[in-house]
Design a protein around this motif. Structure first.
Motif, PDB file in Angstrom:
ATOM      1  N   GLY A 130       0.728  -1.160   0.198  1.00 20.96           N
ATOM      2  CA  GLY A 130       0.001  -0.059   0.000  1.00 20.96           C
ATOM      3  C   GLY A 130       0.844   1.133   0.012  1.00 20.96           C
ATOM      4  O   GLY A 130       1.973   1.085   0.524  1.00 20.96           O
ATOM      5  N   LYS A 131       0.327   2.448  -0.539  1.00 24.66           N
ATOM      6  CA  LYS A 131       0.806   3.600  -0.659  1.00 24.66           C
ATOM      7  C   LYS A 131       1.409   4.069   0.831  1.00 24.66           C
ATOM      8  O   LYS A 131       2.383   4.614   0.772  1.00 24.66           O
ATOM      9  CB  LYS A 131       0.069   4.778  -1.509  1.00 24.66           C
ATOM     10  CG  LYS A 131       0.097   4.720  -3.022  1.00 24.66           C
ATOM     11  CD  LYS A 131      -0.369   5.698  -3.311  1.00 24.66           C
ATOM     12  CE  LYS A 131      -0.352   5.774  -4.884  1.00 24.66           C
ATOM     13  NZ  LYS A 131      -1.009   6.889  -5.362  1.00 24.66           N
ATOM     14  N   ASP A 132       0.526   3.991   1.618  1.00 19.83           N
ATOM     15  CA  ASP A 132       0.871   4.454   3.058  1.00 19.83           C
ATOM     16  C   ASP A 132       2.098   3.993   3.687  1.00 19.83           C
ATOM     17  O   ASP A 132       2.752   4.969   4.046  1.00 19.83           O
ATOM     18  CB  ASP A 132      -0.501   4.584   3.939  1.00 19.83           C
ATOM     19  CG  ASP A 132      -1.502   5.259   3.795  1.00 19.83           C
ATOM     20  OD1 ASP A 132      -1.397   6.274   2.976  1.00 19.83           O
ATOM     21  OD2 ASP A 132      -2.751   4.997   3.853  1.00 19.83           O
ATOM     22  N   THR A 133       2.276   2.757   3.599  1.00 17.56           N
ATOM     23  CA  THR A 133       3.404   2.107   3.896  1.00 17.56           C
ATOM     24  C   THR A 133       4.759   2.587   3.094  1.00 17.56           C
ATOM     25  O   THR A 133       5.629   2.879   3.710  1.00 17.56           O
ATOM     26  CB  THR A 133       3.362   0.584   3.858  1.00 17.56           C
ATOM     27  OG1 THR A 133       2.027  -0.032   4.609  1.00 17.56           O
ATOM     28  CG2 THR A 133       4.492  -0.219   4.179  1.00 17.56           C
ATOM     29  N   LEU A 134       4.313   2.603   1.917  1.00 21.21           N
ATOM     30  CA  LEU A 134       5.588   2.954   0.964  1.00 21.21           C
ATOM     31  C   LEU A 134       5.879   4.618   1.285  1.00 21.21           C
ATOM     32  O   LEU A 134       7.143   4.914   1.458  1.00 21.21           O
ATOM     33  CB  LEU A 134       5.371   3.237  -0.402  1.00 21.21           C
ATOM     34  CG  LEU A 134       5.240   1.481  -1.051  1.00 21.21           C
ATOM     35  CD1 LEU A 134       4.670   1.612  -2.459  1.00 21.21           C
ATOM     36  CD2 LEU A 134       6.519   0.821  -0.765  1.00 21.21           C
ATOM     37  N   TYR A 135       4.860   5.314   1.654  1.00 21.39           N
ATOM     38  CA  TYR A 135       5.298   6.789   2.031  1.00 21.39           C
ATOM     39  C   TYR A 135       5.895   6.888   3.352  1.00 21.39           C
ATOM     40  O   TYR A 135       7.152   7.477   3.575  1.00 21.39           O
ATOM     41  CB  TYR A 135       4.018   7.693   2.108  1.00 21.39           C
ATOM     42  CG  TYR A 135       3.272   8.021   0.950  1.00 21.39           C
ATOM     43  CD1 TYR A 135       3.857   8.066  -0.312  1.00 21.39           C
ATOM     44  CD2 TYR A 135       1.751   8.079   1.055  1.00 21.39           C
ATOM     45  CE1 TYR A 135       3.050   8.296  -1.345  1.00 21.39           C
ATOM     46  CE2 TYR A 135       1.179   8.422  -0.216  1.00 21.39           C
ATOM     47  CZ  TYR A 135       1.809   8.424  -1.453  1.00 21.39           C
ATOM     48  OH  TYR A 135       1.043   8.696  -2.709  1.00 21.39           O
ATOM     49  N   LYS A 136       5.544   5.871   4.326  1.00 20.49           N
ATOM     50  CA  LYS A 136       6.071   5.990   5.412  1.00 20.49           C
ATOM     51  C   LYS A 136       7.653   5.542   5.388  1.00 20.49           C
ATOM     52  O   LYS A 136       8.419   5.984   6.093  1.00 20.49           O
ATOM     53  CB  LYS A 136       5.483   5.001   6.666  1.00 20.49           C
ATOM     54  CG  LYS A 136       6.041   5.076   7.897  1.00 20.49           C
ATOM     55  CD  LYS A 136       5.103   3.798   9.060  1.00 20.49           C
ATOM     56  CE  LYS A 136       6.075   3.725   9.983  1.00 20.49           C
ATOM     57  NZ  LYS A 136       5.472   2.694  10.924  1.00 20.49           N
ATOM     58  N   HIS A 137       7.841   4.353   4.697  1.00 24.59           N
ATOM     59  CA  HIS A 137       9.401   4.030   4.674  1.00 24.59           C
ATOM     60  C   HIS A 137      10.006   4.988   3.773  1.00 24.59           C
ATOM     61  O   HIS A 137      11.290   5.219   4.158  1.00 24.59           O
ATOM     62  CB  HIS A 137       9.358   2.567   3.861  1.00 24.59           C
ATOM     63  CG  HIS A 137       8.591   1.264   4.390  1.00 24.59           C
ATOM     64  ND1 HIS A 137       8.590   0.436   4.158  1.00 24.59           N
ATOM     65  CD2 HIS A 137       8.309   1.366   5.663  1.00 24.59           C
ATOM     66  CE1 HIS A 137       8.054  -0.457   4.823  1.00 24.59           C
ATOM     67  NE2 HIS A 137       7.873   0.189   5.855  1.00 24.59           N
ATOM     68  N   ALA A 138       9.588   5.717   3.278  1.00 24.49           N
ATOM     69  CA  ALA A 138      10.332   6.814   2.416  1.00 24.49           C
ATOM     70  C   ALA A 138      10.550   7.919   3.212  1.00 24.49           C
ATOM     71  O   ALA A 138      11.768   8.626   3.043  1.00 24.49           O
ATOM     72  CB  ALA A 138       9.667   7.315   0.846  1.00 24.49           C
ATOM     73  N   ILE A 139       9.685   8.148   3.958  1.00 23.69           N
ATOM     74  CA  ILE A 139       9.835   9.439   5.015  1.00 23.69           C
ATOM     75  C   ILE A 139      10.642   9.533   6.245  1.00 23.69           C
ATOM     76  O   ILE A 139      11.545   9.832   6.229  1.00 23.69           O
ATOM     77  CB  ILE A 139       8.360  10.059   5.326  1.00 23.69           C
ATOM     78  CG1 ILE A 139       7.593  10.324   3.859  1.00 23.69           C
ATOM     79  CG2 ILE A 139       8.400  11.228   6.382  1.00 23.69           C
ATOM     80  CD1 ILE A 139       6.253  10.748   4.327  1.00 23.69           C
ATOM     81  N   VAL A 140      10.339   8.261   6.962  1.00 23.94           N
ATOM     82  CA  VAL A 140      11.146   7.959   8.109  1.00 23.94           C
ATOM     83  C   VAL A 140      12.406   6.938   7.974  1.00 23.94           C
ATOM     84  O   VAL A 140      13.175   6.688   8.823  1.00 23.94           O
ATOM     85  CB  VAL A 140      10.126   7.255   9.368  1.00 23.94           C
ATOM     86  CG1 VAL A 140       8.989   8.412   9.378  1.00 23.94           C
ATOM     87  CG2 VAL A 140       9.642   6.361   8.865  1.00 23.94           C
ATOM     88  N   GLY A 141      12.457   6.296   6.862  1.00 26.74           N
ATOM     89  CA  GLY A 141      13.633   5.159   6.661  1.00 26.74           C
ATOM     90  C   GLY A 141      12.959   3.809   6.665  1.00 26.74           C
ATOM     91  O   GLY A 141      11.858   3.742   7.455  1.00 26.74           O
ATOM     92  N   PHE A 142      13.672   2.942   6.381  1.00 26.07           N
ATOM     93  CA  PHE A 142      13.441   1.537   6.494  1.00 26.07           C
ATOM     94  C   PHE A 142      14.731   0.635   6.378  1.00 26.07           C
ATOM     95  O   PHE A 142      15.478   0.806   5.469  1.00 26.07           O
ATOM     96  CB  PHE A 142      12.199   1.089   5.495  1.00 26.07           C
ATOM     97  CG  PHE A 142      11.862  -0.109   5.560  1.00 26.07           C
ATOM     98  CD1 PHE A 142      11.108  -0.684   6.510  1.00 26.07           C
ATOM     99  CD2 PHE A 142      12.130  -1.228   4.403  1.00 26.07           C
ATOM    100  CE1 PHE A 142      10.474  -2.101   6.550  1.00 26.07           C
ATOM    101  CE2 PHE A 142      11.895  -2.568   4.486  1.00 26.07           C
ATOM    102  CZ  PHE A 142      10.864  -2.979   5.468  1.00 26.07           C
ATOM    103  N   GLN A 143      14.608  -0.392   7.163  1.00 23.19           N
ATOM    104  CA  GLN A 143      15.853  -1.325   7.121  1.00 23.19           C
ATOM    105  C   GLN A 143      15.087  -2.791   6.638  1.00 23.19           C
ATOM    106  O   GLN A 143      14.400  -3.184   7.603  1.00 23.19           O
ATOM    107  CB  GLN A 143      16.566  -1.482   8.372  1.00 23.19           C
ATOM    108  CG  GLN A 143      17.406  -2.798   8.385  1.00 23.19           C
ATOM    109  CD  GLN A 143      18.798  -2.513   8.022  1.00 23.19           C
ATOM    110  OE1 GLN A 143      19.198  -1.268   8.161  1.00 23.19           O
ATOM    111  NE2 GLN A 143      19.243  -3.433   7.136  1.00 23.19           N
ATOM    112  N   GLY A 144      15.123  -2.921   5.444  1.00 27.19           N
ATOM    113  CA  GLY A 144      14.415  -4.338   5.036  1.00 27.19           C
ATOM    114  C   GLY A 144      15.451  -5.516   4.940  1.00 27.19           C
ATOM    115  O   GLY A 144      16.581  -5.627   5.339  1.00 27.19           O
ATOM    116  N   LYS A 145      15.031  -6.615   4.317  1.00 25.99           N
ATOM    117  CA  LYS A 145      15.509  -7.904   4.398  1.00 25.99           C
ATOM    118  C   LYS A 145      16.714  -7.768   3.532  1.00 25.99           C
ATOM    119  O   LYS A 145      17.955  -8.370   3.289  1.00 25.99           O
ATOM    120  CB  LYS A 145      14.954  -9.288   4.064  1.00 25.99           C
ATOM    121  CG  LYS A 145      13.982  -9.348   5.282  1.00 25.99           C
ATOM    122  CD  LYS A 145      12.999 -10.685   5.010  1.00 25.99           C
ATOM    123  CE  LYS A 145      12.077 -10.984   5.870  1.00 25.99           C
ATOM    124  NZ  LYS A 145      11.257 -11.978   5.593  1.00 25.99           N
TER     125      LYS A 145
END
Length: 177
Positions: free
Chosen positions: A132-147
């Motif tokens: 979903g867009k909201d999750t993508l927005y959140k990851h792009a704005i606050v950052g994200f550490q994925g696998k």
């Protein structure tokens, strides 16, 4: 009777070089003693005592101040900043998704650096779009550490507004459809 001659020097004549050294050392000692006594008498036992205290403190602070200040933090000794009056109904200008992408996102998303999904690669974007867009927005704005990789907050450009980051995400999603 044998005469014994003594080769000792006469006690009145002494050593002239030794006497000169003694006078010199005594004079130096006297000068140092007078200087210490004068400093004690007027209370100036430290260097720079004749300087204005406020000027001396300001000079020390200037000498030890950091060369560069981060714009988001206040120096320790600074007074708290007074909040500026909020503009009344000022419109927020959002940069185009394309321009934000070129300035902040393309460096990683064009080549897939650090696990970033490549722009336009549908197979890499499909699982992310499913969140979903909201999750993508959140990851792009606050950052994200994925696998697979890392997404720094706002693509490493914290000067971007949230709206600018969302516009860039939208630009990349359109290219992946």
């Amino acid at each position: 009777m044998s005469e014994q001659h003594s080769h000792n020097t006469d006690e009145k004549s002494g050593n002239p070089v030794g006497a000169a050294i003694a006078v010199f050392v005594g004079t130096i000692g006297l000068v140092i003693g007078i200087m210490l006594l004068a400093q004690f008498a007027i209370g100036t036992r430290t260097l720079g005592a004749g300087l204005d205290k406020d000027k001396a403190e300001a000079a020390v602070k200037a000498n030890i101040a950091p060369v560069v200040m981060i714009a988001t933090s206040n120096p320790v000794d600074a007074a708290p900043a007074t909040p500026a009056a909020a503009p009344v109904a000022a419109p927020v200008k959002v940069a185009s998704g394309d321009s934000v992408y070129k300035a902040a996102c393309a460096a990683c998303h064009t080549a897939g650096v650090a696990g970033a999904p490549k722009t336009g690669d549908k197979s890499q974007w499909a699982p992310r779009m499913a969140q979903g867009k909201d999750t993508l927005y959140k990851h792009a704005i606050v950052g994200f550490q994925g696998k697979v990789g890392v997404m720094p907050a706002k693509g490493g450009n914290t000067a971007l507004s949230d709206a600018d980051v969302k516009a860039a995400v939208d630009f990349m999603l359109v290219s992946a459809k």
